[in-house]
Each structure stands twice: as C-alpha cells, then as structure tokens.
Design a protein around this motif. Sequence first.
Motif, PDB file in Angstrom:
ATOM      1  N   PHE A   1      16.225  32.141  80.456  1.00 25.06           N
ATOM      2  CA  PHE A   1      16.060  31.092  79.431  1.00 25.06           C
ATOM      3  C   PHE A   1      16.893  29.818  79.410  1.00 25.06           C
ATOM      4  N   ALA A   2      17.572  29.952  80.989  1.00 25.05           N
ATOM      5  CA  ALA A   2      18.979  29.412  80.429  1.00 25.05           C
ATOM      6  C   ALA A   2      18.785  27.656  79.901  1.00 25.05           C
ATOM      7  N   ASP A   3      17.384  26.970  80.586  1.00 21.99           N
ATOM      8  CA  ASP A   3      17.458  25.607  79.628  1.00 21.99           C
ATOM      9  C   ASP A   3      17.258  25.033  78.413  1.00 21.99           C
ATOM     10  N   HIS A   4      16.218  26.375  77.931  1.00 23.99           N
ATOM     11  CA  HIS A   4      15.836  26.851  76.425  1.00 23.99           C
ATOM     12  C   HIS A   4      16.943  27.121  75.354  1.00 23.99           C
ATOM     13  N   ALA A   5      17.917  27.386  76.039  1.00 26.86           N
ATOM     14  CA  ALA A   5      19.007  28.386  74.850  1.00 26.86           C
ATOM     15  C   ALA A   5      18.934  28.231  73.275  1.00 26.86           C
ATOM     16  N   GLU A   6      19.180  27.450  73.332  1.00 27.57           N
ATOM     17  CA  GLU A   6      19.703  26.469  71.765  1.00 27.57           C
ATOM     18  C   GLU A   6      17.959  26.487  71.182  1.00 27.57           C
ATOM     19  N   GLU A   7      17.040  26.111  71.733  1.00 26.86           N
ATOM     20  CA  GLU A   7      16.283  26.282  70.913  1.00 26.86           C
ATOM     21  C   GLU A   7      15.329  27.242  70.965  1.00 26.86           C
ATOM     22  N   LEU A   8      15.424  28.021  71.343  1.00 26.65           N
ATOM     23  CA  LEU A   8      15.741  29.548  70.853  1.00 26.65           C
ATOM     24  C   LEU A   8      16.005  29.612  70.134  1.00 26.65           C
ATOM     25  N   ARG A   9      17.493  29.854  70.205  1.00 26.27           N
ATOM     26  CA  ARG A   9      18.616  29.748  69.086  1.00 26.27           C
ATOM     27  C   ARG A   9      17.956  29.948  67.737  1.00 26.27           C
ATOM     28  N   LEU A  10      17.628  28.410  67.803  1.00 23.06           N
ATOM     29  CA  LEU A  10      16.807  27.871  66.580  1.00 23.06           C
ATOM     30  C   LEU A  10      15.722  27.938  66.205  1.00 23.06           C
ATOM     31  N   TYR A  11      15.007  28.819  67.137  1.00 23.15           N
ATOM     32  CA  TYR A  11      13.812  29.581  66.094  1.00 23.15           C
ATOM     33  C   TYR A  11      13.613  30.815  65.726  1.00 23.15           C
ATOM     34  N   ARG A  12      14.856  31.261  66.133  1.00 21.93           N
ATOM     35  CA  ARG A  12      15.360  32.958  65.971  1.00 21.93           C
ATOM     36  C   ARG A  12      16.349  32.431  64.423  1.00 21.93           C
ATOM     37  N   ARG A  13      16.755  31.613  64.261  1.00 16.15           N
ATOM     38  CA  ARG A  13      16.922  31.106  63.515  1.00 16.15           C
ATOM     39  C   ARG A  13      16.145  31.071  61.945  1.00 16.15           C
ATOM     40  N   ILE A  14      15.289  30.350  62.317  1.00 19.88           N
ATOM     41  CA  ILE A  14      14.069  29.775  61.450  1.00 19.88           C
ATOM     42  C   ILE A  14      13.434  30.986  61.077  1.00 19.88           C
ATOM     43  N   ALA A  15      13.306  32.190  61.386  1.00 21.88           N
ATOM     44  CA  ALA A  15      13.057  33.030  61.632  1.00 21.88           C
ATOM     45  C   ALA A  15      13.233  34.109  60.526  1.00 21.88           C
ATOM     46  N   THR A  16      14.768  33.763  60.700  1.00 17.32           N
ATOM     47  CA  THR A  16      15.495  34.634  60.143  1.00 17.32           C
ATOM     48  C   THR A  16      15.765  34.571  58.429  1.00 17.32           C
ATOM     49  N   MET A  17      15.508  35.501  57.271  1.00 13.28           N
ATOM     50  CA  MET A  17      15.021  35.598  56.341  1.00 13.28           C
ATOM     51  C   MET A  17      16.302  34.919  55.566  1.00 13.28           C
ATOM     52  N   ASP A  18      16.653  34.281  54.223  1.00 11.42           N
ATOM     53  CA  ASP A  18      18.069  34.151  54.444  1.00 11.42           C
ATOM     54  C   ASP A  18      18.243  35.259  53.382  1.00 11.42           C
ATOM     55  N   ARG A  19      19.411  35.757  53.319  1.00 13.27           N
ATOM     56  CA  ARG A  19      19.361  37.231  52.058  1.00 13.27           C
ATOM     57  C   ARG A  19      19.696  36.670  51.032  1.00 13.27           C
ATOM     58  N   SER A  20      20.955  35.456  51.301  1.00 10.32           N
ATOM     59  CA  SER A  20      22.313  35.165  50.339  1.00 10.32           C
ATOM     60  C   SER A  20      20.776  33.490  49.345  1.00 10.32           C
ATOM     61  N   ALA A  21      20.064  33.854  48.795  1.00  8.86           N
ATOM     62  CA  ALA A  21      19.090  32.979  48.323  1.00  8.86           C
ATOM     63  C   ALA A  21      20.068  33.329  47.003  1.00  8.86           C
ATOM     64  N   PRO A  22      19.814  32.062  45.886  1.00 10.87           N
ATOM     65  CA  PRO A  22      19.575  32.678  44.328  1.00 10.87           C
ATOM     66  C   PRO A  22      18.765  34.200  43.847  1.00 10.87           C
ATOM     67  N   LEU A  23      18.996  34.498  42.862  1.00 10.58           N
ATOM     68  CA  LEU A  23      18.044  35.443  42.543  1.00 10.58           C
ATOM     69  C   LEU A  23      18.439  35.625  40.280  1.00 10.58           C
ATOM     70  N   PRO A  24      17.794  35.721  40.103  1.00  9.37           N
ATOM     71  CA  PRO A  24      18.238  35.888  38.132  1.00  9.37           C
ATOM     72  C   PRO A  24      18.679  37.704  37.993  1.00  9.37           C
ATOM     73  N   ARG A  25      18.753  38.049  37.420  1.00  8.42           N
ATOM     74  CA  ARG A  25      19.040  39.199  36.874  1.00  8.42           C
ATOM     75  C   ARG A  25      18.035  39.855  36.943  1.00  8.42           C
ATOM     76  N   LEU A  26      17.907  40.987  37.541  1.00  9.48           N
ATOM     77  CA  LEU A  26      17.130  41.861  37.755  1.00  9.48           C
ATOM     78  C   LEU A  26      17.635  43.655  36.669  1.00  9.48           C
ATOM     79  N   GLY A  27      18.178  43.473  35.637  1.00  9.67           N
ATOM     80  CA  GLY A  27      17.568  44.771  35.652  1.00  9.67           C
ATOM     81  C   GLY A  27      16.467  45.223  34.743  1.00  9.67           C
ATOM     82  N   ASP A  28      16.087  46.848  34.564  1.00  4.58           N
ATOM     83  CA  ASP A  28      15.164  47.614  33.924  1.00  4.58           C
ATOM     84  C   ASP A  28      14.113  46.432  33.096  1.00  4.58           C
TER      85      ASP A  28
END
Length: 281
Positions: free
Chosen positions: A220-247
Amino acid sequence: MKRPLLVVDGDSFAHRAYHALPKTIRRSGNKGGGAVLGFANYLLRFYATERPRAVLVGWDTLDAPTFRHRALASYQSGRQFDAELVEQLAILPDLVAACGFANAKAAGYEADDFLAAAAAREERRGGTCLVATGDRDAFQLASASTTILLPVRAGETARVGPAEVAERYGVTPAQVPDFIALRGDASDHIPGAAGVGPKGAAALLRRHGTLEGALASGRFADHAEELRLYRRIATMDRSAPLPRLGDQRPTWAEASKLARTWQLNQLADRFAELARSSEKD
C-alpha cells in the motif's frame, strides 16, 4: 471480589431503544418517550446483572465535530437523526444523573473516547471494567481487566474479551484499529485499503503484526498516509476528560421523581420499587 466499573455507550443504547420501541410511547407534552424508556431498561438490566461499584455513561456531542470529522470528510457523513431522537438524547443525561450515576460529554470527543479513557483509568487503579456498547470498535479495549458487553439479540448480551476478539476477527485487541484501517468501516464511512476485506486484513496483521509492519514491507505504498489516518480515526482516545468515579450509591428515588415528571409512570414505579428495596439493604 472487587466490583467492576460499568461504562455505557449512551448513544448506542439510546439509538437501539428508539428504533426498537413503538413511537406511541409518549411522555409529558406529547414528546417522545421510547428512547428514554428503552435506555432506562438497558441501564437497569446492566446494573442488576453486574452490580458495579459505579456507572459512567459516555455521550456524543452531536453539534460539535471531532478531529475525526475534520480529518476525513466522509467520516459518518450522511447520518440523519429523527428530531424526536435528538430531543430525547438531550435529556437522557438528566436521567443518568438522577440515578446517581456519572455522565461524560465534551465537545471534540465521541462516546467511544470516554469508554476508552474510563477503562484505562480503571485498569491503572487495579480494577476491572465492563464496557457496554453495540459498537465493535470497542473490541480494542478488551483485556484481562476489561470485558465488552455486546448486545446480540433481544435481552441477550455477549461478553467479549481478548479470546472472543481473536475468534471473531482473527486479531488481538491491540490490532483492532489497524484491522479497521485495512478492512474499512462502512458504518463510519472509513474506506480502508482497496480490495482488502476482513479475512485479508487479519491475514496481513498475522504476517506483519501492525499496519506499520505491512507498510514497511512495501504494501500500500501509494496509500500509506491515508491508511495511517484511518487507523488514527479508528483509535479511541484514552485521554478524554472524565469526571470523578468514586463508588456510587444509586439514588433511585430521585430517578423516580424525574420519570414521574415526564409522565413515564411505569418507569417511575420501577425506580420507586428499587428505592424501597435499597432502603432495606
């Protein structure tokens, strides 16, 4: 045993409920009530079955694009929601809060991102996490400590861990974003690599390990950057802001009051019964 954190994809279950239940279900002001009632049914079922230490519900922000929308014009393009569904999506966080549970919603993030961030945080603290969603993209979160609760048919839920991801897709959870980038995702309008289906994507990842490995081999040499973009889009963002989650301790009586103001009286009665039962505990 430690009780798990339950993380729920609010939009996923609200959409399911809206399309599954009759539109004749109304609340006060003759406004739609099916999505509210159906979502509450899901939430109560998960809570009764899993007995979590806390509940977090993640939400999309429909009127604010994410980096995914800005990076790929076709991403989720053409989606249109009924006005009654949108109106109910706006009030469902109020129901979650009335139950004593937490919401996560912020411009620039999708519900998926909050699921990922919450699962990662819970794993760091040594806990276990249950991720309830109908979105198979969440398979990337499966681990020894995180299990996906995937609705498969009416009233039934599949528990998906790393072994089930391998059985369904032929890849590991960590490879799921690469798998999506190669295979594509018709529901999100991610094109993927031309001519590569699910079996081909899995075979490439078994051989090369990652998308980068496949690219390094000359594929996929001609489409490498497109595929990297698709992977980034498909990756969930583990740094999203969260509220406190105590019991948490559910506040069923408050949920009953809110359901009553909406004239969803059977739902209000269910919450009231839960409140009476919890007083006896």
